[in-house]
Design a protein around this motif. Structure first.
Motif, PDB file in Angstrom:
ATOM      1  N   ARG A 118       0.462  56.309 -17.712  1.00 37.36           N
ATOM      2  CA  ARG A 118       1.916  56.376 -17.545  1.00 37.36           C
ATOM      3  C   ARG A 118       2.583  56.883 -18.812  1.00 37.36           C
ATOM      4  O   ARG A 118       3.566  57.615 -18.766  1.00 37.36           O
ATOM      5  N   ARG A 119       2.035  56.502 -19.972  1.00 35.47           N
ATOM      6  CA  ARG A 119       2.603  56.953 -21.238  1.00 35.47           C
ATOM      7  C   ARG A 119       2.436  58.461 -21.398  1.00 35.47           C
ATOM      8  O   ARG A 119       3.354  59.147 -21.839  1.00 35.47           O
ATOM      9  N   TRP A 126       4.862  60.163 -19.018  1.00 33.62           N
ATOM     10  CA  TRP A 126       6.228  60.081 -19.517  1.00 33.62           C
ATOM     11  C   TRP A 126       6.431  61.075 -20.655  1.00 33.62           C
ATOM     12  O   TRP A 126       7.451  61.757 -20.710  1.00 33.62           O
ATOM     13  N   ARG A 127       5.465  61.162 -21.557  1.00 32.71           N
ATOM     14  CA  ARG A 127       5.589  62.081 -22.684  1.00 32.71           C
ATOM     15  C   ARG A 127       5.635  63.527 -22.191  1.00 32.71           C
ATOM     16  O   ARG A 127       6.430  64.320 -22.679  1.00 32.71           O
ATOM     17  N   ARG A 179       6.672  64.552 -19.293  1.00 31.48           N
ATOM     18  CA  ARG A 179       7.944  64.755 -18.598  1.00 31.48           C
ATOM     19  C   ARG A 179       9.105  64.903 -19.569  1.00 31.48           C
ATOM     20  O   ARG A 179      10.023  65.684 -19.342  1.00 31.48           O
TER      21      ARG A 179
END
Length: 90
Positions: A45-46, A49-50, A52
């Motif tokens: 997920r990290r 997110w990065r 995105r």
């Protein structure tokens, strides 16, 4: 966490302890799997997110950011072109 697990392990019957001398390691394997899956979810997920937040460097906005960073265009031109790109996307 280990102090909370020890009373649970002592309540198990003697044959659940493996060889009878200590806790059977099979009891700890579910906790290890949960920890491993949790790390996998956290890091995936990290990274998502990065990616995105940075955006695609080959997109029009990415190219515009690169040109602004290199100093090829000034801030007003950057903002004007960015606004045109975002209006065209809607």
């Amino acid at each position: 966490m280990t102090t909370a697990i020890i009373p649970v392990l002592t309540a198990l019957p003697a044959h659940a302890w493996g060889n009878g001398n200590g806790p059977g390691w099979f009891v700890l394997f579910p906790f290890l799997w949960i920890l491993l899956i949790g790390f996998f979810i956290f890091f995936s997920r990290r990274m998502f997110w990065r990616h995105r937040m940075q955006g695609d460097p080959m997109s029009a906005e990415g190219v515009l950011r690169e040109r602004y960073a290199r100093g090829e265009i000034d801030e007003t031109e950057y903002r004007q072109r960015l606004e045109v790109l975002r209006i065209g996307r809607k």
